[in-house]
Design a protein around this motif. Structure first.
Motif, PDB file in Angstrom:
ATOM      1  N   SER A  14       0.840  -1.194   0.000  1.00 41.94           N
ATOM      2  CA  SER A  14       0.000   0.000   0.000  1.00 41.94           C
ATOM      3  C   SER A  14       0.876   1.246   0.000  1.00 41.94           C
ATOM      4  O   SER A  14       1.854   1.348   0.742  1.00 41.94           O
ATOM      5  CB  SER A  14      -0.910   0.004   1.230  1.00 41.94           C
ATOM      6  OG  SER A  14      -1.568   1.253   1.350  1.00 41.94           O
ATOM      7  N   LEU A  15       0.501   2.188  -0.843  1.00 41.01           N
ATOM      8  CA  LEU A  15       1.212   3.463  -0.924  1.00 41.01           C
ATOM      9  C   LEU A  15       0.362   4.613  -0.376  1.00 41.01           C
ATOM     10  O   LEU A  15       0.626   5.773  -0.674  1.00 41.01           O
ATOM     11  CB  LEU A  15       1.608   3.745  -2.381  1.00 41.01           C
ATOM     12  CG  LEU A  15       2.546   2.707  -3.020  1.00 41.01           C
ATOM     13  CD1 LEU A  15       2.771   3.040  -4.487  1.00 41.01           C
ATOM     14  CD2 LEU A  15       3.871   2.632  -2.277  1.00 41.01           C
ATOM     15  N   ASP A  16      -0.638   4.283   0.424  1.00 38.43           N
ATOM     16  CA  ASP A  16      -1.457   5.318   1.045  1.00 38.43           C
ATOM     17  C   ASP A  16      -0.563   6.277   1.831  1.00 38.43           C
ATOM     18  O   ASP A  16       0.337   5.856   2.570  1.00 38.43           O
ATOM     19  CB  ASP A  16      -2.485   4.689   1.993  1.00 38.43           C
ATOM     20  CG  ASP A  16      -3.633   4.026   1.253  1.00 38.43           C
ATOM     21  OD1 ASP A  16      -3.778   4.279   0.049  1.00 38.43           O
ATOM     22  OD2 ASP A  16      -4.367   3.238   1.879  1.00 38.43           O
ATOM     23  N   GLY A  17      -0.815   7.553   1.659  1.00 36.53           N
ATOM     24  CA  GLY A  17      -0.023   8.555   2.352  1.00 36.53           C
ATOM     25  C   GLY A  17       1.235   8.968   1.620  1.00 36.53           C
ATOM     26  O   GLY A  17       1.942   9.877   2.078  1.00 36.53           O
ATOM     27  N   ARG A  18       1.526   8.319   0.489  1.00 34.17           N
ATOM     28  CA  ARG A  18       2.721   8.647  -0.293  1.00 34.17           C
ATOM     29  C   ARG A  18       2.317   9.519  -1.483  1.00 34.17           C
ATOM     30  O   ARG A  18       1.262   9.338  -2.090  1.00 34.17           O
ATOM     31  CB  ARG A  18       3.398   7.381  -0.821  1.00 34.17           C
ATOM     32  CG  ARG A  18       3.707   6.336   0.229  1.00 34.17           C
ATOM     33  CD  ARG A  18       4.951   6.680   1.016  1.00 34.17           C
ATOM     34  NE  ARG A  18       6.160   6.263   0.313  1.00 34.17           N
ATOM     35  CZ  ARG A  18       7.384   6.537   0.758  1.00 34.17           C
ATOM     36  NH1 ARG A  18       7.563   7.213   1.876  1.00 34.17           N
ATOM     37  NH2 ARG A  18       8.453   6.136   0.087  1.00 34.17           N
ATOM     38  N   THR A  19       3.175  10.461  -1.829  1.00 33.06           N
ATOM     39  CA  THR A  19       2.967  11.306  -3.002  1.00 33.06           C
ATOM     40  C   THR A  19       4.076  11.032  -3.997  1.00 33.06           C
ATOM     41  O   THR A  19       5.261  11.026  -3.639  1.00 33.06           O
ATOM     42  CB  THR A  19       2.964  12.799  -2.621  1.00 33.06           C
ATOM     43  OG1 THR A  19       1.816  13.068  -1.803  1.00 33.06           O
ATOM     44  CG2 THR A  19       2.907  13.683  -3.860  1.00 33.06           C
ATOM     45  N   ALA A  20       3.689  10.794  -5.251  1.00 30.44           N
ATOM     46  CA  ALA A  20       4.643  10.517  -6.326  1.00 30.44           C
ATOM     47  C   ALA A  20       4.475  11.550  -7.424  1.00 30.44           C
ATOM     48  O   ALA A  20       3.355  11.950  -7.748  1.00 30.44           O
ATOM     49  CB  ALA A  20       4.414   9.119  -6.892  1.00 30.44           C
ATOM     50  N   LEU A  21       5.600  11.963  -7.997  1.00 31.40           N
ATOM     51  CA  LEU A  21       5.579  12.808  -9.194  1.00 31.40           C
ATOM     52  C   LEU A  21       6.265  12.035 -10.310  1.00 31.40           C
ATOM     53  O   LEU A  21       7.392  11.569 -10.139  1.00 31.40           O
ATOM     54  CB  LEU A  21       6.282  14.143  -8.946  1.00 31.40           C
ATOM     55  CG  LEU A  21       6.159  15.180 -10.084  1.00 31.40           C
ATOM     56  CD1 LEU A  21       6.187  16.599  -9.532  1.00 31.40           C
ATOM     57  CD2 LEU A  21       7.261  15.024 -11.133  1.00 31.40           C
ATOM     58  N   VAL A  22       5.575  11.895 -11.433  1.00 29.38           N
ATOM     59  CA  VAL A  22       6.094  11.151 -12.580  1.00 29.38           C
ATOM     60  C   VAL A  22       6.153  12.083 -13.772  1.00 29.38           C
ATOM     61  O   VAL A  22       5.132  12.639 -14.186  1.00 29.38           O
ATOM     62  CB  VAL A  22       5.203   9.936 -12.915  1.00 29.38           C
ATOM     63  CG1 VAL A  22       5.787   9.141 -14.089  1.00 29.38           C
ATOM     64  CG2 VAL A  22       5.026   9.031 -11.689  1.00 29.38           C
TER      65      VAL A  22
END
Length: 309
Positions: A14-22
């Motif tokens: 789970s990546l809940d709470g994570r922010t990714a920029l692609v």
């Protein structure tokens, strides 16, 4: 570093709470990377040059992942002022946990320059991402354990990828410029990893294998070249789905180590669980890394902030 031999994106936690920029998230490998990260709960910032293309990509992603938390970031990696403008609000207050430097251009037929007078291929693929990463370091350092994943290519191993004449001022060859940009991605990542050593943050480089994506739009080899790409698409090259696996592994797997260079495990180098890939000769040299860092700061006028580890 050990790799999970049967790993697939289904194994991403789970990546809940994570922010990714692609970057380059409007199509191809970048779109697939963003989609999988969103499926696993990350808030994803879709970065790309054209607002209309980003809006269309966001709509497609919402259709595939209705619960996706998405935002778009207009970003032109060939324009240093535009990079600074796009990154400023993020660096000022955001926390970014995952940065995937994915966008790029390839095989530009004639030597062209960015808005700032830099050779277009290296200026976009390496220097644009160098500047973006520098501007985003405050946001990345706010994360407990940020990962910076930069997408290179098999072309990084070619002899023509030597970083002398970085701006191709003496001689311009389309695929040599591409090879230089992709080797620079690895050399930059190695130097960044050294500067992050001892911290919880990681810098990793990947290559996606051989995949047909919208990078091929710049092919300079005429009708025969286009026929070759079409044939390769049917017989040799994998899809963007499989080509996104190394980026996804590097961004999420606990065993993906700082300074790694990862690529597909498959014999055809188009799919499979990622594993350590052969490093281009000299790409891990601290002297080369320090030189490229200084040269990148000189060419872009962008100085990395002190890395607080």
């Amino acid at each position: 570093m050990m790799t999970a031999p049967h790993w697939t994106p289904a194994d991403i936690p789970s990546l809940d709470g994570r922010t990714a920029l692609v970057t380059g998230a409007n199509g191809g490998i970048g779109f697939r990377t963003a989609q999988v990260l969103a499926q696993h709960g990350a808030r994803v910032l879709l970065a790309g040059r054209r607002p209309d293309s980003l809006a269309e990509a966001a709509a497609r992603l919402h259709a595939a992942v209705p619960a996706a938390r998405l935002e778009t970031v207009e970003l032109d990696l060939s324009d240093l002022a535009a990079i600074r403008a796009a990154a400023a609000p993020l660096g000022a207050g955001e926390t970014i946990d995952l940065l995937v430097n994915n966008a790029g251009v390839m095989d530009v037929p004639e030597r062209r320059t960015t808005r700032d007078g830099l050779e277009l291929t290296v200026g976009t693929n390496h220097l644009g991402h160098f500047a973006l990463t520098a501007h985003l370091m405050p946001a990345l350092m706010r994360s407990a354990d940020a990962r910076i994943v930069t997408v290179s290519a098999i072309a990084a191993t070619w002899r023509s990828g030597d970083l002398t004449d970085l701006m191709s001022e003496r001689r311009y060859r389309p695929m040599s410029a591409y090879a230089k940009s992709k080797r620079a991605n690895i050399v930059f990542t190695q130097e960044l990893a050294r500067r992050l050593d001892g911290s919880p943050h990681r810098a990793l480089a990947v290559h996606p294998g051989s995949a047909v994506t919208n990078l091929q739009r710049h092919t300079s080899t005429g009708r025969m070249g286009r026929l070759f790409v079409a044939l390769a698409a049917r017989t040799l090259m994998g899809s963007a789905d499989g080509a996104a696996w190394p980026s996804l592994y590097a961004a999420t797997h606990p065993d993906a180590a700082n300074g790694s260079f990862l690529g597909p495990v498959g014999r055809d180098q188009t799919s499979g669980a990622p594993r350590p890939a052969p490093m281009p000769a000299g790409a891990d040299s601290p002297d080369l890394g320090a030189w490229l860092w200084r040269e990148s700061e000189r060419l872009t006028g962008v100085m990395f902030p002190a890395l607080q580890t």
